[in-house]
Scaffold this motif. Structure first.
Motif, PDB file in Angstrom:
ATOM      1  N   SER B  73       0.794  -1.232   0.000  1.00 44.15           N
ATOM      2  CA  SER B  73       0.000   0.000   0.000  1.00 44.15           C
ATOM      3  C   SER B  73       0.833   1.293   0.000  1.00 44.15           C
ATOM      4  CB  SER B  73      -1.002  -0.002   1.149  1.00 44.15           C
ATOM      5  OG  SER B  73      -0.321  -0.015   2.372  1.00 44.15           O
ATOM      6  N   PRO B  74       2.058   1.310   0.599  1.00 46.32           N
ATOM      7  CA  PRO B  74       2.830   2.553   0.473  1.00 46.32           C
ATOM      8  C   PRO B  74       3.093   2.928  -0.984  1.00 46.32           C
ATOM      9  CG  PRO B  74       3.826   1.119   2.118  1.00 46.32           C
ATOM     10  CD  PRO B  74       2.744   0.338   1.460  1.00 46.32           C
ATOM     11  N   VAL B  75       3.430   1.903  -1.791  1.00 45.59           N
ATOM     12  CA  VAL B  75       3.716   2.157  -3.210  1.00 45.59           C
ATOM     13  C   VAL B  75       2.439   2.522  -3.957  1.00 45.59           C
ATOM     14  CG1 VAL B  75       4.713   1.194  -5.314  1.00 45.59           C
ATOM     15  CG2 VAL B  75       5.553   0.432  -3.080  1.00 45.59           C
ATOM     16  N   THR B  76       1.396   1.687  -3.779  1.00 47.31           N
ATOM     17  CA  THR B  76       0.158   1.938  -4.512  1.00 47.31           C
ATOM     18  C   THR B  76      -0.514   3.229  -4.038  1.00 47.31           C
ATOM     19  OG1 THR B  76      -0.969   0.477  -2.959  1.00 47.31           O
ATOM     20  CG2 THR B  76      -0.360  -0.458  -5.074  1.00 47.31           C
ATOM     21  N   GLY B  77      -0.362   3.520  -2.733  1.00 51.73           N
ATOM     22  CA  GLY B  77      -0.913   4.763  -2.200  1.00 51.73           C
ATOM     23  C   GLY B  77      -0.232   5.957  -2.822  1.00 51.73           C
ATOM     24  N   PHE B  78       1.092   5.838  -2.972  1.00 52.48           N
ATOM     25  CA  PHE B  78       1.872   6.917  -3.569  1.00 52.48           C
ATOM     26  C   PHE B  78       1.452   7.140  -5.019  1.00 52.48           C
ATOM     27  CE2 PHE B  78       5.688   8.205  -5.991  1.00 52.48           C
ATOM     28  CZ  PHE B  78       5.892   9.448  -5.412  1.00 52.48           C
ATOM     29  N   LEU B  79       1.203   6.034  -5.732  1.00 52.88           N
ATOM     30  CA  LEU B  79       0.793   6.129  -7.131  1.00 52.88           C
ATOM     31  C   LEU B  79      -0.701   6.372  -7.278  1.00 52.88           C
ATOM     32  CD1 LEU B  79       2.872   3.136  -8.531  1.00 52.88           C
ATOM     33  CD2 LEU B  79       3.351   5.557  -8.868  1.00 52.88           C
ATOM     34  N   ASN B  80      -1.397   6.325  -6.131  1.00 52.57           N
ATOM     35  CA  ASN B  80      -2.837   6.561  -6.128  1.00 52.57           C
ATOM     36  C   ASN B  80      -3.629   5.512  -6.913  1.00 52.57           C
ATOM     37  OD1 ASN B  80      -5.024   7.909  -5.201  1.00 52.57           O
ATOM     38  ND2 ASN B  80      -4.899   9.622  -6.647  1.00 52.57           N
ATOM     39  N   ILE B  81      -3.229   4.241  -6.777  1.00 54.96           N
ATOM     40  CA  ILE B  81      -4.009   3.166  -7.398  1.00 54.96           C
ATOM     41  C   ILE B  81      -4.501   2.212  -6.304  1.00 54.96           C
ATOM     42  CG2 ILE B  81      -2.933   3.237  -9.683  1.00 54.96           C
ATOM     43  CD1 ILE B  81      -1.181   0.888  -8.830  1.00 54.96           C
ATOM     44  N   PRO B  82      -5.676   1.581  -6.510  1.00 57.77           N
ATOM     45  CA  PRO B  82      -6.186   0.651  -5.504  1.00 57.77           C
ATOM     46  C   PRO B  82      -5.261  -0.561  -5.374  1.00 57.77           C
ATOM     47  CG  PRO B  82      -7.870   1.192  -7.145  1.00 57.77           C
ATOM     48  CD  PRO B  82      -6.578   1.717  -7.658  1.00 57.77           C
ATOM     49  N   TYR B 110     -16.452  -5.338  -4.307  1.00 61.52           N
ATOM     50  CA  TYR B 110     -16.513  -3.884  -4.510  1.00 61.52           C
ATOM     51  C   TYR B 110     -17.600  -3.441  -5.477  1.00 61.52           C
ATOM     52  CZ  TYR B 110     -11.936  -4.242  -2.321  1.00 61.52           C
ATOM     53  OH  TYR B 110     -10.927  -4.535  -1.463  1.00 61.52           O
ATOM     54  N   GLY B 111     -18.190  -4.387  -6.208  1.00 61.38           N
ATOM     55  CA  GLY B 111     -19.194  -4.022  -7.211  1.00 61.38           C
ATOM     56  C   GLY B 111     -18.552  -3.748  -8.551  1.00 61.38           C
ATOM     57  N   PRO B 112     -19.216  -4.161  -9.645  1.00 65.02           N
ATOM     58  CA  PRO B 112     -18.622  -4.001 -10.971  1.00 65.02           C
ATOM     59  C   PRO B 112     -18.532  -2.553 -11.443  1.00 65.02           C
ATOM     60  CG  PRO B 112     -20.818  -4.948 -11.134  1.00 65.02           C
ATOM     61  CD  PRO B 112     -20.487  -4.892  -9.677  1.00 65.02           C
ATOM     62  N   ASP B 113     -19.301  -1.654 -10.837  1.00 62.26           N
ATOM     63  CA  ASP B 113     -19.252  -0.269 -11.293  1.00 62.26           C
ATOM     64  C   ASP B 113     -18.341   0.613 -10.432  1.00 62.26           C
ATOM     65  OD1 ASP B 113     -20.867  -0.643 -13.502  1.00 62.26           O
ATOM     66  OD2 ASP B 113     -22.706  -0.404 -12.341  1.00 62.26           O
ATOM     67  N   SER B 114     -17.655  -0.009  -9.465  1.00 61.05           N
ATOM     68  CA  SER B 114     -16.680   0.752  -8.684  1.00 61.05           C
ATOM     69  C   SER B 114     -15.442   0.986  -9.548  1.00 61.05           C
ATOM     70  CB  SER B 114     -16.289  -0.039  -7.444  1.00 61.05           C
ATOM     71  OG  SER B 114     -15.672  -1.250  -7.830  1.00 61.05           O
ATOM     72  N   PHE B 115     -14.560   1.859  -9.072  1.00 63.52           N
ATOM     73  CA  PHE B 115     -13.349   2.120  -9.854  1.00 63.52           C
ATOM     74  C   PHE B 115     -12.509   0.859  -9.994  1.00 63.52           C
ATOM     75  CE2 PHE B 115      -8.943   3.380 -10.437  1.00 63.52           C
ATOM     76  CZ  PHE B 115      -9.069   4.194 -11.544  1.00 63.52           C
ATOM     77  N   VAL B 116     -12.346   0.125  -8.883  1.00 61.90           N
ATOM     78  CA  VAL B 116     -11.565  -1.123  -8.922  1.00 61.90           C
ATOM     79  C   VAL B 116     -12.207  -2.105  -9.900  1.00 61.90           C
ATOM     80  CG1 VAL B 116     -10.413  -2.830  -7.496  1.00 61.90           C
ATOM     81  CG2 VAL B 116     -11.324  -0.789  -6.438  1.00 61.90           C
ATOM     82  N   ILE B 162      -0.683  -0.444 -16.362  1.00 61.09           N
ATOM     83  CA  ILE B 162      -0.594   0.987 -16.042  1.00 61.09           C
ATOM     84  C   ILE B 162      -1.564   1.785 -16.895  1.00 61.09           C
ATOM     85  CG2 ILE B 162       0.954   2.987 -16.032  1.00 61.09           C
ATOM     86  CD1 ILE B 162       3.247   0.875 -15.581  1.00 61.09           C
ATOM     87  N   ILE B 163      -1.563   1.495 -18.199  1.00 62.94           N
ATOM     88  CA  ILE B 163      -2.413   2.271 -19.110  1.00 62.94           C
ATOM     89  C   ILE B 163      -3.893   2.031 -18.780  1.00 62.94           C
ATOM     90  CG2 ILE B 163      -2.807   0.744 -21.118  1.00 62.94           C
ATOM     91  CD1 ILE B 163      -1.454   4.229 -21.464  1.00 62.94           C
ATOM     92  N   SER B 164      -4.238   0.811 -18.323  1.00 67.32           N
ATOM     93  CA  SER B 164      -5.631   0.524 -17.967  1.00 67.32           C
ATOM     94  C   SER B 164      -6.096   1.443 -16.846  1.00 67.32           C
ATOM     95  CB  SER B 164      -5.778  -0.915 -17.504  1.00 67.32           C
ATOM     96  OG  SER B 164      -5.442  -1.798 -18.516  1.00 67.32           O
ATOM     97  N   ILE B 165      -5.224   1.604 -15.838  1.00 62.32           N
ATOM     98  CA  ILE B 165      -5.589   2.459 -14.714  1.00 62.32           C
ATOM     99  C   ILE B 165      -5.706   3.911 -15.174  1.00 62.32           C
ATOM    100  CG2 ILE B 165      -4.833   3.301 -12.462  1.00 62.32           C
ATOM    101  CD1 ILE B 165      -3.554   0.499 -12.092  1.00 62.32           C
ATOM    102  N   VAL B 166      -4.767   4.325 -16.037  1.00 64.59           N
ATOM    103  CA  VAL B 166      -4.803   5.692 -16.541  1.00 64.59           C
ATOM    104  C   VAL B 166      -6.098   5.932 -17.319  1.00 64.59           C
ATOM    105  CG1 VAL B 166      -3.689   7.337 -18.108  1.00 64.59           C
ATOM    106  CG2 VAL B 166      -2.295   5.888 -16.628  1.00 64.59           C
ATOM    107  N   VAL B 167      -6.439   4.987 -18.226  1.00 63.38           N
ATOM    108  CA  VAL B 167      -7.658   5.132 -19.026  1.00 63.38           C
ATOM    109  C   VAL B 167      -8.890   5.211 -18.121  1.00 63.38           C
ATOM    110  CG1 VAL B 167      -9.166   3.954 -20.689  1.00 63.38           C
ATOM    111  CG2 VAL B 167      -6.725   4.058 -21.104  1.00 63.38           C
ATOM    112  N   CYS B 168      -8.938   4.334 -17.110  1.00 59.42           N
ATOM    113  CA  CYS B 168     -10.080   4.353 -16.195  1.00 59.42           C
ATOM    114  C   CYS B 168     -10.156   5.665 -15.426  1.00 59.42           C
ATOM    115  CB  CYS B 168      -9.981   3.195 -15.210  1.00 59.42           C
ATOM    116  SG  CYS B 168     -10.579   1.675 -15.912  1.00 59.42           S
ATOM    117  N   ALA B 169      -8.999   6.167 -15.032  1.00 59.30           N
ATOM    118  CA  ALA B 169      -8.985   7.417 -14.268  1.00 59.30           C
ATOM    119  C   ALA B 169      -9.490   8.562 -15.130  1.00 59.30           C
ATOM    120  CB  ALA B 169      -7.574   7.705 -13.768  1.00 59.30           C
ATOM    121  N   VAL B 170      -9.162   8.524 -16.440  1.00 64.77           N
ATOM    122  CA  VAL B 170      -9.616   9.585 -17.338  1.00 64.77           C
ATOM    123  C   VAL B 170     -11.123   9.454 -17.590  1.00 64.77           C
ATOM    124  CG1 VAL B 170      -9.439  10.473 -19.701  1.00 64.77           C
ATOM    125  CG2 VAL B 170      -7.371   9.847 -18.443  1.00 64.77           C
TER     126      VAL B 170
END
Lengths: 193, 172
Positions: B73-82, B110-116, B162-170
């Motif tokens: 979580s320190p790494v993922t928290g820093f990168l802001n990903i679940p 978490y549910g299919p419509d959550s960010f994760v 990485i790109i998947s998370i970026v695309v989802c965030a956008v």
């Protein structure tokens, strides 16, 4: 590989649960997850079967071949030395087209034949640049309709199951382009006899 | 954008049916054959899926998933990903059925419509079971030295995560 991963996960989980004192929760999970697998296969299996039916129609009406033809010029730029109208060009294009339509049953044998055909140019059982490229492209999936995922989402109560299609296109396409680029960069010269 | 995404699948189905009809094939017979094939492949993935659902279920219940998530979580928290996405990303290239099981576990939690939930979908959809695919393809040609293939494929997998998370965030 998977056998080891599976065994390790099972054993370590139980040991950790035993030490942590929630062995009962873990034992319950065993039954609960078996049950959820049954309901998963009933629900998602139904969609997969349906989709396989529609895709067979697409395949029988030569839609796959059409898609393969459209991709052919791009493919010949990526695979060096693959000539227009040659057997390997046809196999590679059909393999990728079948993958795009999600026809994995058809795609794998086509890809294997393409690999065999390409390997005629290889020496000492060493992969040629084109063989590496074909494998890498197949590892970076590009699917037009992510049918299984849509089915899963609707099964778990999503309000917009199909909404992930466009994000998946963007992510897959960028990944594919990236994969082709780094593979090109790693390419050395093929060994020639 | 969501609405367009929702319309893609039904439009494609109508297109396939009409196209098949225009090419004068027996659409119904083709569909039945496809259903036959589909049934067979669902049956064939079932045993592995069953085993892996169990493994994922036990793995989560034991609390080990949380330990791993806390650890990274320190790494993922820093990168802001679940952090739940990391175990999934590690399993994805190894096992297709295993990652399906894990994705469905995430949907359930978490549910299919959550960010994760959405991020897992995009990750799943933009990658393949790399180890399986490379071994099947090279086994077919009897190749022993696969040179840069695995390295490139795995780097591409990482890139796709990485790109998947970026695309989802956008998007969301």
């Amino acid at each position: 590989m998977l056998s080891i991963v599976w065994l390790v996960i099972m054993v370590i989980s139980f040991i950790y649960a035993f030490v942590g004192g929630n062995i009962e929760v873990c034992a319950d999970a065993l039954f609960e997850s078996s049950e959820s697998c049954i309901s998963f296969i009933l629900e998602i299996g139904a969609y997969m079967i349906m989709w396989s039916g529609f895709m067979r129609v697409a395949n029988d009406s030569k839609l796959t071949d059409k898609l393969a033809n459209i991709m052919s010029p791009v493919i010949r730029r990526i695979f060096r030395g693959v000539k227009k109208g040659s057997e390997e060009a046809r196999l590679i294009c059909s393999n990728l087209a079948a993958n795009m339509l999600g026809l994995s049953n058809a795609a794998t044998p086509l890809g294997m034949s393409a690999m065999k055909k390409l390997s005629e140019k290889s020496i000492n059982s060493t992969a040629t640049n084109n063989m590496c490229m074909l494998a890498v492209i197949n590892c970076a999936s590009l699917q037009l309709i992510p049918s299984t995922l849509i089915a899963m989402r609707s099964g778990y109560g999503s309000t917009a199951p199909g909404s992930i299609t466009i994000p998946i296109w963007i992510a897959s396409l960028t990944t594919l382009i990236f994969a082709i680029m780094i593979t090109k960069l790693c390419e050395g010269r093929d060994i020639r006899g | 954008m969501d609405r367009i995404g929702m319309l893609i699948m039904p439009c494609m189905i109508v297109f396939i049916l009409v196209y098949g009809f225009s090419k004068k094939i027996d659409v119904y017979a083709s569909f039945i054959n496809g259903v036959k094939e589909g049934t067979r492949s669902v049956m064939s993935i079932f045993p592995a899926l069953f085993a892996l659902f169990m493994a994922v279920g036990v793995f989560r219940a034991s609390g080990l998933v949380d330990v791993i998530c806390d650890f990274i979580s320190p790494v993922t928290g820093f990168l802001n990903i679940p952090s739940e996405l990391v175990p999934f990303a590690l399993l994805r290239p190894v096992s297709g059925s295993g990652s399906l099981a894990m994705a469905s576990d995430i949907f359930k939690t978490y549910g299919p419509d959550s960010f994760v939930g959405r991020a897992v979908c995009v990750m799943m959809g933009s990658t393949e079971t790399t180890f399986y695919t490379t071994s099947v393809y090279f086994a077919a040609s009897g190749t022993k030295n696969i040179r840069h293939t695995l390295k490139c494929a795995l780097v591409a997998d990482l890139f796709s995560m990485i790109i998947s998370i970026v695309v989802c965030a956008v998007f969301y």
